[in-house]
Design a protein around this motif. Structure first.
Motif: not given
Length: 92
Positions: A37-43, A47-50, A55-59, A79-87
């Protein structure tokens, strides 16, 4: 089991090594296929939205970060495929 130092930023003892970096996800160990689960809003660039907090991200797939920062590969609905930080995620 490796004897790793605590996180230098927050002193968390829940860290793991990806070979070059120490990684943690808000106190929980992550594995491929987990839901986070994303713990903060991400720009999102271009994209026109954040991506909203909660937001729950599966698999997810853990990867060795090519840029030294982003270590989760995933697909986020709308939003499609992307990379996130564990933090910026917590285990869901």
């Amino acid at each position: 089991m490796e004897n790793l130092p605590n996180c230098p930023q927050c002193n968390s003892e829940y860290v793991y090594s990806d070979g070059t970096s120490l990684i943690y996800a808000n106190g929980n160990v992550l594995v491929d296929g987990d839901t986070v689960i994303v713990i903060q809003d991400l720009k999102v660039k271009g994209a026109s939205s954040s991506i909203k907090k909660g937001t729950k991200v599966k698999n997810i797939r853990l990867v060795e970060p090519e840029d030294g920062i982003h270590d989760i590969s995933c697909k986020i609905p709308g939003f499609g495929a992307m990379m996130l930080k564990t933090s910026i995620v917590k285990k869901g």
